[in-house]
Design a protein around this motif. Structure first.
Motif, PDB file in Angstrom:
ATOM      1  N   ASP A  41     -21.510  28.107 -33.736  1.00  0.00           N
ATOM      2  CA  ASP A  41     -21.133  27.811 -34.802  1.00  0.00           C
ATOM      3  C   ASP A  41     -19.849  26.824 -34.162  1.00  0.00           C
ATOM      4  O   ASP A  41     -18.982  27.450 -34.342  1.00  0.00           O
ATOM      5  CB  ASP A  41     -20.953  29.279 -35.539  1.00  0.00           C
ATOM      6  N   GLU A  47     -21.355  28.040 -45.264  1.00  0.00           N
ATOM      7  CA  GLU A  47     -20.724  29.459 -45.421  1.00  0.00           C
ATOM      8  C   GLU A  47     -20.369  30.041 -43.998  1.00  0.00           C
ATOM      9  O   GLU A  47     -19.847  30.447 -43.799  1.00  0.00           O
ATOM     10  CB  GLU A  47     -21.610  30.038 -46.072  1.00  0.00           C
ATOM     11  N   SER A  48     -21.814  30.437 -43.329  1.00  0.00           N
ATOM     12  CA  SER A  48     -21.621  31.092 -42.192  1.00  0.00           C
ATOM     13  C   SER A  48     -22.766  30.317 -41.003  1.00  0.00           C
ATOM     14  O   SER A  48     -23.720  29.436 -41.785  1.00  0.00           O
ATOM     15  CB  SER A  48     -22.434  31.723 -41.673  1.00  0.00           C
ATOM     16  N   THR A  64     -25.892  30.997 -37.942  1.00  0.00           N
ATOM     17  CA  THR A  64     -25.760  31.692 -35.853  1.00  0.00           C
ATOM     18  C   THR A  64     -27.192  30.710 -35.960  1.00  0.00           C
ATOM     19  O   THR A  64     -27.203  29.198 -36.059  1.00  0.00           O
ATOM     20  CB  THR A  64     -26.531  33.025 -36.593  1.00  0.00           C
TER      21      THR A  64
END
Length: 159
Positions: A34, A109-110, A112
């Motif tokens: 990230d 938002e996220s 990985t």
């Protein structure tokens, strides 16, 4: 993306490496999954993919949307394929529908190494026959999956 794979491999290998001594040089720190660069990559993929999934003319709807299927994966690929074949392609031809989409904004938002979740803001201009174009703003939650090094759309959920 490659940095994320390197990061995972680096973590596995560190456990098996001998302890560093004063004369040895430590391995370089791996880039995090990230990172700013990784976020930019998935935002660019999201923008490009959404535009290709939602833009067509009656003349190119077959080619354009069937090519867009390659940008999808999993159950979403199956449902998108069925939707375009059963509804969108015949409807675009019969009603002379043109849809042109742009993505004015996207946010991560996220993230990985394997999955990215984003909010995508869309402006779609739809023209049916000779009617005036209609601007339809919307937003979706998009989930991308990293499949063999390529980020593909796994879910597309209107908000």
């Amino acid at each position: 993306m490659a940095a994320a794979i390197t990061f995972g491999a680096g973590q596995l290998n560190r456990a098996n490496q001998p302890t560093a001594t004063a004369t040895s040089t430590p391995p370089p720190a791996p880039a995090p999954a990230d990172s700013t660069q990784a976020r930019q990559v998935v935002m660019d993929v999201a923008k490009t993919s959404v535009v290709k999934l939602l833009s067509y003319t009656p003349e190119n709807v077959d080619t354009t949307l069937n090519e867009a299927v390659a940008l999808t994966t999993g159950e979403f690929r199956d449902s998108f394929t069925q939707l375009i074949r059963d509804v969108v392609i015949p409807g675009a031809r019969q009603k002379n529908i043109t849809a042109i989409s742009t993505v004015p904004a996207v946010a991560v938002e996220s993230l990985t190494a394997d999955t990215a979740k984003l909010i995508v803001f869309i402006d779609q201009t739809v023209t049916t026959g000779s009617a005036e174009p209609e601007l339809i703003p919307s937003s979706v939650r998009l989930r991308l999956e990293n499949v063999n090094g390529a980020w593909l759309v796994a879910t597309f959920t209107p908000l």
